[in-house]
Design a protein around this motif. Structure first.
Motif, mmCIF file in Angstrom:
data_model
loop_
_atom_site.group_PDB
_atom_site.id
_atom_site.type_symbol
_atom_site.label_atom_id
_atom_site.label_comp_id
_atom_site.label_asym_id
_atom_site.label_seq_id
_atom_site.Cartn_x
_atom_site.Cartn_y
_atom_site.Cartn_z
ATOM 1 N N LYS A 188 0.806 -1.235 0.000
ATOM 2 C CA LYS A 188 0.000 0.000 0.000
ATOM 3 C C LYS A 188 0.832 1.276 0.000
ATOM 4 O O LYS A 188 0.351 2.303 -0.414
ATOM 5 C CB LYS A 188 -0.955 -0.004 1.193
ATOM 6 N N SER A 194 4.112 -6.758 10.211
ATOM 7 C CA SER A 194 5.573 -6.678 10.405
ATOM 8 C C SER A 194 5.972 -6.828 11.870
ATOM 9 O O SER A 194 6.927 -7.507 12.205
ATOM 10 C CB SER A 194 6.109 -5.348 9.869
ATOM 11 N N GLY A 214 4.078 -5.552 5.375
ATOM 12 C CA GLY A 214 4.444 -4.420 4.533
ATOM 13 C C GLY A 214 5.852 -3.924 4.800
ATOM 14 O O GLY A 214 6.796 -4.229 4.066
ATOM 15 N N THR A 215 6.016 -3.164 5.897
ATOM 16 C CA THR A 215 7.278 -2.464 6.128
ATOM 17 C C THR A 215 8.480 -3.397 6.280
ATOM 18 O O THR A 215 9.579 -3.020 5.880
ATOM 19 C CB THR A 215 7.184 -1.554 7.367
ATOM 20 N N ARG A 268 0.175 -10.670 6.724
ATOM 21 C CA ARG A 268 0.119 -9.468 5.889
ATOM 22 C C ARG A 268 1.279 -8.556 6.295
ATOM 23 O O ARG A 268 1.242 -7.931 7.338
ATOM 24 C CB ARG A 268 -1.216 -8.746 6.106
HETATM 25 C C1 LIG Z 1 -0.771 -1.845 6.484
HETATM 26 C C2 LIG Z 1 -1.404 -3.097 6.898
HETATM 27 C C3 LIG Z 1 -0.637 -4.248 7.130
HETATM 28 C C4 LIG Z 1 0.879 -4.276 7.029
HETATM 29 O O1 LIG Z 1 1.438 -3.518 8.037
HETATM 30 P P1 LIG Z 1 3.058 -3.488 8.253
HETATM 31 O O2 LIG Z 1 3.201 -3.015 9.654
HETATM 32 O O3 LIG Z 1 3.568 -2.507 7.250
HETATM 33 O O4 LIG Z 1 3.546 -4.843 8.029
HETATM 34 C C5 LIG Z 1 -1.313 -5.406 7.481
HETATM 35 N N1 LIG Z 1 -2.642 -5.444 7.605
HETATM 36 C C6 LIG Z 1 -3.415 -4.353 7.399
HETATM 37 C C7 LIG Z 1 -4.894 -4.474 7.555
HETATM 38 C C8 LIG Z 1 -2.819 -3.150 7.053
HETATM 39 O O5 LIG Z 1 -3.589 -2.071 6.844
#
Ligand SMILES: *Cc1c(COP(=O)(O)O)cnc(C)c1O
Length: 225
Positions: A35, A202, A219-220, A217
């Motif tokens: 995202k 993360s 991201g960072t 899930r």
């Molecule tokens: C942004 C997001 C993530 C990932 O978060 P990170 O801390 O970047 O790994 C996972 N789940 C949802 C619902 C998110 O909005």
């Protein structure tokens, strides 16, 4: 560190956590949450074997999906009812079904275009007021009404721990969702085939996997930021 090094580290940690819970790396699906990054970073992750990507806005999901249609695109963020028509038939899995009227709208739209919509029920275990999701006590009611849905397929549960929590503090939340998952898996409900437990980001994915997550899930930890 770059995406390649990050991914190696994340995958090692997934493997270790999976082993701790008596499973293998392959039993856990890594959804790379893209995202905050552009399509170039997505392509890099794809070239390193990532096939599942998560987005929290429909417009962004559709844009990146158009650029990389061979990947699976997961909707993980709050879904507004007026965006349902843009995500039905597009998202591989919607992790964030958090209210009954959204289920109805997804069902209506999906039936119109003749597709099914795979979803996870987002459950608010932590009880934070601002957090989306069903209270655990609402799940009975939801499943009791699931026969009213034709095109929505309920495949599991999703939760988020409070962002301020350290990983160990989140453990009871993941334990509780796994408990609910096993509880509801024992019964048969219409349009329901529980198979996914989406928990862990993360900050806490290792603990989530130890507690049974099979979808994480992240991201960072992959893309930085
Ligand atoms: C942004 C997001 C993530 C990932 O978060 P990170 O801390 O970047 O790994 C996972 N789940 C949802 C619902 C998110 O909005």
């Amino acid at each position: 560190m770059g995406i390649q090094e990050n991914l190696t580290e994340v995958r090692n940690k997934i493997q270790q956590a999976a082993l701790k819970s008596g499973r293998n790396y392959e039993d856990v699906t890594l959804v790379a949450v893209s995202k905050t990054v552009d399509i170039e970073a997505v392509r890099t992750a794809y070239s390193l074997g990532i096939r599942d990507f998560g987005e929290n806005r429909v417009q962004e999901l559709r844009k990146k999906q158009a650029a990389l249609p061979e990947a699976r695109w997961h909707m993980i963020g709050r879904l507004q009812t007026n965006k349902v028509k843009d995500v039905v038939g597009q998202a591989a899995l919607i992790h964030s079904l958090d209210r009954w009227n959204l289920a109805e709208e997804l069902d209506r739209r999906a039936s119109l275009v003749g597709v099914t919509v795979p979803v996870l029920l987002q459950v608010n275990i932590s009880g934070e007021e601002q957090k989306a999701g069903f209270d655990p006590g609402e799940l009975d009611n939801f499943f009791a009404s699931a026969d009213q849905l034709q095109a929505v397929k309920i495949l599991g549960f999703m939760t988020m721990a409070p962002l301020s929590y350290e990983a160990e503090k989140a453990r009871p939340i993941f334990k509780e969702l796994n408990h609910l998952y096993r509880l509801y898996s024992r019964k048969t409900y219409p349009n329901t085939q529980l198979q996914y437990l989406s928990m862990g980001m993360s900050q806490d994915f290792e603990v989530a996997i130890e507690e049974g997550a099979n979808l994480v899930r992240i991201g960072t930890a992959i893309f930085g930021g």
